[in-house]
Design a protein around this motif. Structure first.
Motif, PDB file in Angstrom:
ATOM      1  N   PRO A  84      11.111   1.482  14.068  1.00 57.75           N
ATOM      2  CA  PRO A  84       9.699   1.111  14.212  1.00 57.75           C
ATOM      3  C   PRO A  84       8.918   2.255  14.860  1.00 57.75           C
ATOM      4  O   PRO A  84       9.442   2.985  15.701  1.00 57.75           O
ATOM      5  N   VAL A  85       7.667   2.406  14.441  1.00 58.63           N
ATOM      6  CA  VAL A  85       6.805   3.429  14.988  1.00 58.63           C
ATOM      7  C   VAL A  85       5.515   2.767  15.428  1.00 58.63           C
ATOM      8  O   VAL A  85       4.957   1.954  14.690  1.00 58.63           O
ATOM      9  N   GLY A  86       5.062   3.088  16.633  1.00 59.22           N
ATOM     10  CA  GLY A  86       3.824   2.519  17.133  1.00 59.22           C
ATOM     11  C   GLY A  86       4.023   1.122  17.684  1.00 59.22           C
ATOM     12  O   GLY A  86       5.152   0.688  17.949  1.00 59.22           O
ATOM     13  N   ILE A  87       2.955   0.408  17.860  1.00 54.28           N
ATOM     14  CA  ILE A  87       2.998  -0.928  18.451  1.00 54.28           C
ATOM     15  C   ILE A  87       3.731  -1.869  17.529  1.00 54.28           C
ATOM     16  O   ILE A  87       4.515  -2.675  17.875  1.00 54.28           O
TER      17      ILE A  87
END
Length: 165
Positions: free
Chosen positions: A162-165
């Motif tokens: 996962p990348v980011g929020i």
């Protein structure tokens, strides 16, 4: 003499302790994550923090009673610090994290919870090799939930991180 002082292992430990203390102090105004391996290095920092705490408490109690806050006091304060142990659902990582938890508790630092990362349980696999892995994984997750953690968060394996929020 300066060269000899700088090459001393003690100099490196003092520098590490000061960096660690600065990072702990930053949490007054920000969210700070310290990612350590469950090895002797973390314990050396805790030992140094404890030694500093004892020394400062002894020295400052005569000067300014009740006014000193050491890095160890911050780490022990559950309103200031939340320690979260992260482990793969495998025997060795869980055992290492459990030993770290014991060491933290001896230092009067209570872990807030555990994150079990990259679990295959939700994969729905029918592969026989992965099925045997799942049995071992479930045993470690049960161990964490029943014996080690007040709170356990189980995160599934993801092919793409996962990348980011």
């Amino acid at each position: 003499m300066l060269r000899e002082d700088l090459e001393s292992p003690c100099t490196e430990e003092v520098a590490d302790f000061h960096a660690f203390s600065s990072i702990v102090a930053e949490a007054r105004d920000a969210f700070v994550v310290i990612d350590t391996a469950p090895t002797g290095h973390t314990l050396l920092l805790l030992d140094a923090t404890g030694a500093y705490h004892r020394q400062m408490t002894r020295q400052m109690e005569t000067v300014v009673p009740g006014r000193i806050v050491t890095p160890l006091m911050r780490l022990q304060d559950p309103d200031y610090t939340r320690v979260i142990l992260v482990s793969l659902p495998e025997t060795t990582p869980v055992s290492e994290a459990a030993m770290l938890q014991e060491d933290l508790r001896r230092a009067k630092i209570e872990p807030y919870g555990w994150v079990v990362n990259r679990t295959m349980s939700a994969s729905g696999t029918t592969d026989p090799l992965l099925q045997s892995r799942l049995a071992g994984e479930r045993a470690q997750i049960d161990r964490i939930k029943q014996q080690l953690a007040e709170r356990a968060y189980i995160l599934p394996f993801q092919a793409v991180p996962p990348v980011g929020i």
